[in-house]
Scaffold this motif. Structure first.
Motif, PDB file in Angstrom:
ATOM      1  N   ILE A 188       0.829  -1.205   0.000  1.00 35.60           N
ATOM      2  CA  ILE A 188       0.000   0.000   0.000  1.00 35.60           C
ATOM      3  C   ILE A 188       0.864   1.256   0.000  1.00 35.60           C
ATOM      4  N   LEU A 189       1.901   1.274   0.832  1.00 32.45           N
ATOM      5  CA  LEU A 189       2.791   2.430   0.942  1.00 32.45           C
ATOM      6  C   LEU A 189       4.185   1.982   0.521  1.00 32.45           C
ATOM      7  N   LYS A 190       4.488   2.157  -0.775  1.00 30.97           N
ATOM      8  CA  LYS A 190       5.774   1.693  -1.293  1.00 30.97           C
ATOM      9  C   LYS A 190       6.888   2.683  -1.026  1.00 30.97           C
ATOM     10  N   GLN A 191       6.571   3.982  -1.081  1.00 33.70           N
ATOM     11  CA  GLN A 191       7.614   4.990  -0.896  1.00 33.70           C
ATOM     12  C   GLN A 191       7.044   6.184  -0.143  1.00 33.70           C
ATOM     13  N   LEU A 192       7.885   6.725   0.731  1.00 31.86           N
ATOM     14  CA  LEU A 192       7.536   7.896   1.522  1.00 31.86           C
ATOM     15  C   LEU A 192       8.631   8.925   1.315  1.00 31.86           C
ATOM     16  N   GLU A 193       8.253  10.171   1.055  1.00 31.01           N
ATOM     17  CA  GLU A 193       9.243  11.217   0.800  1.00 31.01           C
ATOM     18  C   GLU A 193       9.132  12.308   1.855  1.00 31.01           C
ATOM     19  N   LEU A 194      10.306  12.778   2.294  1.00 29.60           N
ATOM     20  CA  LEU A 194      10.380  13.859   3.274  1.00 29.60           C
ATOM     21  C   LEU A 194      11.354  14.903   2.770  1.00 29.60           C
ATOM     22  N   GLU A 195      11.137  16.142   3.167  1.00 27.76           N
ATOM     23  CA  GLU A 195      12.097  17.207   2.895  1.00 27.76           C
ATOM     24  C   GLU A 195      12.453  17.841   4.236  1.00 27.76           C
ATOM     25  N   LEU A 196      13.739  17.799   4.541  1.00 29.27           N
ATOM     26  CA  LEU A 196      14.209  18.310   5.824  1.00 29.27           C
ATOM     27  C   LEU A 196      15.059  19.558   5.608  1.00 29.27           C
ATOM     28  N   PRO A 197      14.882  20.585   6.440  1.00 30.42           N
ATOM     29  CA  PRO A 197      15.642  21.834   6.267  1.00 30.42           C
ATOM     30  C   PRO A 197      16.990  21.787   6.991  1.00 30.42           C
ATOM     31  N   MET A 198      17.786  20.746   6.753  1.00 26.81           N
ATOM     32  CA  MET A 198      19.079  20.608   7.425  1.00 26.81           C
ATOM     33  C   MET A 198      20.013  19.782   6.540  1.00 26.81           C
ATOM     34  N   THR A 199      21.317  19.931   6.797  1.00 24.36           N
ATOM     35  CA  THR A 199      22.304  19.188   6.012  1.00 24.36           C
ATOM     36  C   THR A 199      23.267  18.385   6.879  1.00 24.36           C
ATOM     37  N   ASP A 200      23.217  18.513   8.172  1.00 19.76           N
ATOM     38  CA  ASP A 200      24.094  17.769   9.070  1.00 19.76           C
ATOM     39  C   ASP A 200      23.556  16.351   9.246  1.00 19.76           C
ATOM     40  N   ALA A 201      24.425  15.349   9.077  1.00 19.35           N
ATOM     41  CA  ALA A 201      24.007  13.950   9.091  1.00 19.35           C
ATOM     42  C   ALA A 201      23.388  13.541  10.423  1.00 19.35           C
ATOM     43  N   THR A 202      23.941  14.003  11.531  1.00 17.66           N
ATOM     44  CA  THR A 202      23.389  13.608  12.831  1.00 17.66           C
ATOM     45  C   THR A 202      21.991  14.197  13.049  1.00 17.66           C
ATOM     46  N   HIS A 203      21.800  15.437  12.607  1.00 21.23           N
ATOM     47  CA  HIS A 203      20.469  16.046  12.712  1.00 21.23           C
ATOM     48  C   HIS A 203      19.480  15.359  11.773  1.00 21.23           C
ATOM     49  N   ILE A 204      19.962  14.975  10.590  1.00 19.26           N
ATOM     50  CA  ILE A 204      19.095  14.274   9.629  1.00 19.26           C
ATOM     51  C   ILE A 204      18.652  12.937  10.201  1.00 19.26           C
ATOM     52  N   GLU A 205      19.588  12.188  10.766  1.00 16.22           N
ATOM     53  CA  GLU A 205      19.246  10.893  11.361  1.00 16.22           C
ATOM     54  C   GLU A 205      18.257  11.050  12.513  1.00 16.22           C
ATOM     55  N   ALA A 206      18.451  12.073  13.317  1.00 15.21           N
ATOM     56  CA  ALA A 206      17.532  12.306  14.436  1.00 15.21           C
ATOM     57  C   ALA A 206      16.134  12.652  13.932  1.00 15.21           C
ATOM     58  N   ALA A 207      16.065  13.485  12.890  1.00 17.22           N
ATOM     59  CA  ALA A 207      14.760  13.880  12.346  1.00 17.22           C
ATOM     60  C   ALA A 207      14.056  12.692  11.696  1.00 17.22           C
ATOM     61  N   ILE A 208      14.810  11.864  10.969  1.00  8.64           N
ATOM     62  CA  ILE A 208      14.213  10.678  10.344  1.00  8.64           C
ATOM     63  C   ILE A 208      13.729   9.709  11.423  1.00  8.64           C
ATOM     64  N   ALA A 209      14.543   9.509  12.460  1.00  9.47           N
ATOM     65  CA  ALA A 209      14.164   8.609  13.549  1.00  9.47           C
ATOM     66  C   ALA A 209      12.889   9.089  14.239  1.00  9.47           C
ATOM     67  N   GLN A 210      12.785  10.385  14.441  1.00 12.22           N
ATOM     68  CA  GLN A 210      11.587  10.930  15.086  1.00 12.22           C
ATOM     69  C   GLN A 210      10.376  10.801  14.168  1.00 12.22           C
ATOM     70  N   GLU A 211      10.552  11.088  12.880  1.00 12.27           N
ATOM     71  CA  GLU A 211       9.434  11.054  11.934  1.00 12.27           C
ATOM     72  C   GLU A 211       8.920   9.625  11.723  1.00 12.27           C
ATOM     73  N   LEU A 212       9.838   8.665  11.632  1.00 13.95           N
ATOM     74  CA  LEU A 212       9.444   7.279  11.378  1.00 13.95           C
ATOM     75  C   LEU A 212       9.281   6.459  12.655  1.00 13.95           C
ATOM     76  N   GLN A 213       9.549   7.082  13.798  1.00 13.06           N
ATOM     77  CA  GLN A 213       9.447   6.427  15.099  1.00 13.06           C
ATOM     78  C   GLN A 213      10.324   5.172  15.150  1.00 13.06           C
ATOM     79  N   LEU A 214      11.589   5.370  14.761  1.00  9.55           N
ATOM     80  CA  LEU A 214      12.602   4.325  14.807  1.00  9.55           C
ATOM     81  C   LEU A 214      13.717   4.770  15.734  1.00  9.55           C
ATOM     82  N   SER A 215      14.579   3.834  16.096  1.00 15.74           N
ATOM     83  CA  SER A 215      15.755   4.218  16.864  1.00 15.74           C
ATOM     84  C   SER A 215      16.804   4.782  15.912  1.00 15.74           C
TER      85      SER A 215
END
Length: 125
Positions: free
Chosen positions: A84-111
């Motif tokens: 049903i949900l093959k792909q999910l797209e996000l746009e984040l206003p940051m370029t630092d890898a640690t901040h990106i990982e934190a934002a993705i983890a929060q958005e997808l509710q993953l560690s």
């Protein structure tokens, strides 16, 4: 003779039936109009200014993050194994890898550890 004909043909039953139907229709219309004119007391009011957050549990296969340093944004594409949900797209206003990982983890509710294992970075200058 007319009375015997009415009994034999069943018209004695069928002739008054439209009058009964009309009386029922008029009576129910009157009752419905009376009910609709009554004020409704609402205990819980609907609030339109609140937002609900929906959570979906999916099996994530891969996370592609394209970092655009000129624009200062990151395009994230999440590929799932769900039909049903093959792909999910996000746009984040940051370029630092640690901040990106934190934002993705929060958005997808993953560690963050799971995000680190799944994410693939591409840097665009």
């Amino acid at each position: 003779m007319i009375r015997r004909w009415l009994k034999a043909s069943g018209a004695e039953f069928w002739l008054p039936l439209p009058f009964v139907a009309i009386a029922f229709w008029v009576g129910s219309s009157f009752l419905m109009a009376q009910e609709l004119q009554q004020p409704q007391i609402v205990k819980n009011k609907l609030q339109a200014d609140t937002q609900l957050k929906a959570t979906v549990s999916v099996n994530i296969l891969l996370i592609n993050a394209v970092i655009n340093r000129k624009q200062g944004t990151t395009q994230v594409a999440v590929e799932t194994a769900e039909p049903i949900l093959k792909q999910l797209e996000l746009e984040l206003p940051m370029t630092d890898a640690t901040h990106i990982e934190a934002a993705i983890a929060q958005e997808l509710q993953l560690s963050r550890q799971n995000v680190r294992q799944l994410v693939r970075y591409e840097i665009v200058e």
